[in-house]
Enzyme design. Structure first.
Site, mmCIF file in Angstrom:
data_model
loop_
_atom_site.group_PDB
_atom_site.id
_atom_site.type_symbol
_atom_site.label_atom_id
_atom_site.label_comp_id
_atom_site.label_asym_id
_atom_site.label_seq_id
_atom_site.Cartn_x
_atom_site.Cartn_y
_atom_site.Cartn_z
ATOM 1 N N HIS A 77 47.756 -35.965 -73.710
ATOM 2 C CA HIS A 77 47.109 -37.056 -74.450
ATOM 3 C C HIS A 77 46.612 -38.113 -73.473
ATOM 4 O O HIS A 77 47.367 -38.575 -72.627
ATOM 5 C CB HIS A 77 48.100 -37.716 -75.416
ATOM 6 C CG HIS A 77 48.437 -36.870 -76.603
ATOM 7 N ND1 HIS A 77 49.102 -37.349 -77.698
ATOM 8 C CD2 HIS A 77 48.168 -35.566 -76.879
ATOM 9 C CE1 HIS A 77 49.248 -36.388 -78.588
ATOM 10 N NE2 HIS A 77 48.701 -35.294 -78.116
ATOM 11 N N TYR B 66 51.290 -45.843 -83.208
ATOM 12 C CA TYR B 66 52.389 -46.797 -83.385
ATOM 13 C C TYR B 66 51.910 -47.851 -84.387
ATOM 14 O O TYR B 66 50.901 -48.526 -84.137
ATOM 15 C CB TYR B 66 52.723 -47.485 -82.059
ATOM 16 C CG TYR B 66 53.412 -46.581 -81.059
ATOM 17 C CD1 TYR B 66 52.690 -45.731 -80.234
ATOM 18 C CD2 TYR B 66 54.803 -46.587 -80.944
ATOM 19 C CE1 TYR B 66 53.333 -44.904 -79.322
ATOM 20 C CE2 TYR B 66 55.457 -45.769 -80.031
ATOM 21 C CZ TYR B 66 54.714 -44.937 -79.222
ATOM 22 O OH TYR B 66 55.348 -44.129 -78.323
ATOM 23 N N PRO C 33 64.217 -46.159 -78.634
ATOM 24 C CA PRO C 33 63.289 -45.027 -78.530
ATOM 25 C C PRO C 33 61.816 -45.396 -78.409
ATOM 26 O O PRO C 33 61.020 -44.561 -77.967
ATOM 27 C CB PRO C 33 63.538 -44.239 -79.818
ATOM 28 C CG PRO C 33 64.146 -45.218 -80.769
ATOM 29 C CD PRO C 33 64.926 -46.170 -79.928
ATOM 30 N N LYS D 216 61.138 -43.342 -73.519
ATOM 31 C CA LYS D 216 61.407 -43.364 -72.080
ATOM 32 C C LYS D 216 62.711 -42.682 -71.661
ATOM 33 O O LYS D 216 62.929 -42.479 -70.462
ATOM 34 C CB LYS D 216 61.452 -44.827 -71.598
ATOM 35 C CG LYS D 216 60.116 -45.531 -71.661
ATOM 36 C CD LYS D 216 59.104 -44.845 -70.780
ATOM 37 C CE LYS D 216 57.777 -45.563 -70.707
ATOM 38 N NZ LYS D 216 56.713 -44.696 -70.165
ATOM 39 N N TYR E 118 53.241 -47.094 -70.104
ATOM 40 C CA TYR E 118 53.384 -45.952 -71.006
ATOM 41 C C TYR E 118 53.232 -44.627 -70.249
ATOM 42 O O TYR E 118 54.038 -43.704 -70.444
ATOM 43 C CB TYR E 118 52.366 -46.039 -72.161
ATOM 44 C CG TYR E 118 52.765 -45.199 -73.342
ATOM 45 C CD1 TYR E 118 53.374 -45.781 -74.451
ATOM 46 C CD2 TYR E 118 52.574 -43.825 -73.337
ATOM 47 C CE1 TYR E 118 53.781 -45.014 -75.534
ATOM 48 C CE2 TYR E 118 52.985 -43.052 -74.408
ATOM 49 C CZ TYR E 118 53.582 -43.646 -75.508
ATOM 50 O OH TYR E 118 53.986 -42.871 -76.553
HETATM 51 C C1 DHB Z 1 58.154 -39.644 -79.982
HETATM 52 C C2 DHB Z 1 59.279 -40.437 -79.877
HETATM 53 C C3 DHB Z 1 59.159 -41.726 -79.456
HETATM 54 O O1 DHB Z 1 60.238 -42.507 -79.342
HETATM 55 C C4 DHB Z 1 57.922 -42.262 -79.129
HETATM 56 O O2 DHB Z 1 57.831 -43.539 -78.720
HETATM 57 C C5 DHB Z 1 56.816 -41.471 -79.219
HETATM 58 C C6 DHB Z 1 56.932 -40.156 -79.652
HETATM 59 C C7 DHB Z 1 58.288 -38.250 -80.449
HETATM 60 O O3 DHB Z 1 59.404 -37.828 -80.725
HETATM 61 O O4 DHB Z 1 57.267 -37.558 -80.554
#
Ligand code: DHB
Length: 385
Positions: free
Chosen positions: A70, A195, A287, A291, A379
């Site tokens: 991506h 997001y 999450p 990371k 990111y």
């Molecule tokens: C996923 C999990 C995340 O915490 C995140 O920020 C982006 C993607 C995932 O599980 O795809």
């Protein structure tokens, strides 16, 4: 039994692999079964540096074939989506969507193919002589004498708690919410992650393949999954994710659901005597931004280099600097995960001022090249060195 490095926990599979490539022997003790590690659903976003390292280390074949590359992510608020273009802003860097349990499979296969020793389902591990140069690892497998122990067994593992009280300092932040995550048999309705900041709470659109969508919803910290029948999950996801251009996620049978807690934790230092802590044994990130595994892999790379330098030259400088080297990166990633979490979630304790400030921050991040560039570089992953 003797080995050079005794490794506890799954994040140590990569360490064991890297050490093997430098001719260093290790034994991995893991409390879960192989099947559990290969199936448990975790995050699935790999930083560019993580991908490069896995490929360089010869465990990137399936990742290159099956990983979804991506070149951006979207932030959604006020019913509109705004793209952060990594290719332009970083420049040329990307993230790869590839589930954590797939990385685990690749590493387990690589270690076993090379004759590596992994003892699954070893529950009774204890560590001894950590303040000496000949530490020991005791379990049903027998007594293992080693030069170093790598504690890669997560926050609830035995490694960190084997350090004498008072030798480590813990820094912590809890958040007043959790994530409810699902895997759904539905083709992803967007090519990139979204997001979303919504007045009912955060939501995240992600994916695992061309047939499987991964979705998350902010929920109460003590949420009982039984309160979330599938219909309620889809209705909430639709409400939070749908944008005014008519976009909404595709729906399908829910294959798996679970709750993910949100905490920020760091322990300092990441070393005690002959014990080196890596990954979740030393730090937890919330999450948002995915990371966790990336940080663990960054830690074990630093540790593998330090151990290799020691066996090659007898020099301990890199070992002595292990904790400081890792913590510099750990704290920057903590900052980013905390910032993404703070910007994107609804906090009950916050008022109208904070809500408008959050919207202004999202507006700024999606309209200023400097601000978008900062999100993008974090990111895709800060440099490993
Ligand atoms: C996923 C999990 C995340 O915490 C995140 O920020 C982006 C993607 C995932 O599980 O795809």
């Amino acid at each position: 039994m003797r080995t050079q490095v005794g490794i506890i926990g799954p994040a140590g599979l990569m360490l064991s692999h890297l050490l093997h490539r430098d001719g260093i022997e290790s034994v991995v003790l893991e409390k879960h079964s192989r099947q559990y590690l290969e199936e448990r659903v975790r995050a699935g976003v790999l930083e560019q540096g993580t991908v490069d390292l896995l490929v360089e280390a010869g465990v990137g074949e399936r990742l290159k074939l099956q990983g979804l590359v991506h070149h951006g992510v979207e932030l959604s608020f006020g019913g509109r989506r705004h793209r952060i273009d990594f290719a332009d802003l970083t420049p040329g860097r990307a993230i790869t969507v590839y589930a954590q349990q797939e990385v685990a499979k690749d590493l387990i296969n690589a270690r076993l193919d090379a004759g590596g020793r992994i003892h699954f389902e070893t529950h009774d591990v204890s560590l001894h002589g950590l303040d000496t140069s000949k530490p020991g690892v005791r379990s049903r497998v027998g007594d293992i004498e080693c030069d170093f122990v790598a504690g890669c067994d997560g926050w609830h593992g035995i490694s960190r708690v084997s350090v004498p009280e008072g030798a480590l300092r813990v820094f912590e932040r809890t958040y007043p919410f959790a994530w409810l995550g699902i895997l759904a048999e539905a083709p992803p309705a967007s090519d990139e992650l979204i997001y979303t900041y919504h007045e009912r709470g955060f939501a995240l659109f992600s994916m695992r393949s061309s047939a499987v969508t991964r979705l998350y919803l902010q929920c109460a910290p003590d949420e009982d999954i039984a309160n979330w029948p599938d219909d309620r999950i889809w209705e909430e996801l639709r409400t939070r994710l749908a944008t005014s251009d008519g976009w909404h996620p595709a729906e399908g049978p829910i294959l798996q659901k679970g709750i993910t807690g949100m905490r920020s934790l760091v322990v300092e230092p990441m070393q005690f005597g002959s014990l080196f802590l890596a990954g979740d044994a030393a730090h937890i990130v919330p999450p948002t931004g995915a990371k966790g595994m990336n940080l663990a892999i960054a830690d074990v790379r630093v540790l593998a280099r330090a151990i290799a330098e020691f066996y090659r030259t007898g020099r301990r400088e890199l070992l002595d600097r292990y904790s400081a080297t890792c913590l510099r990166r750990v704290w920057k990633v903590q900052r980013f995960s905390w910032w993404m979490t703070s910007m994107l979630h609804r906090f009950d304790s916050l008022d109208g001022f904070d809500h408008r400030r959050q919207l202004a921050e999202l507006d700024y991040v999606t309209s200023s090249r400097a601000a978008a560039g900062s999100l993008a570089e974090n990111y895709v992953g800060l440099p490993l060195d």
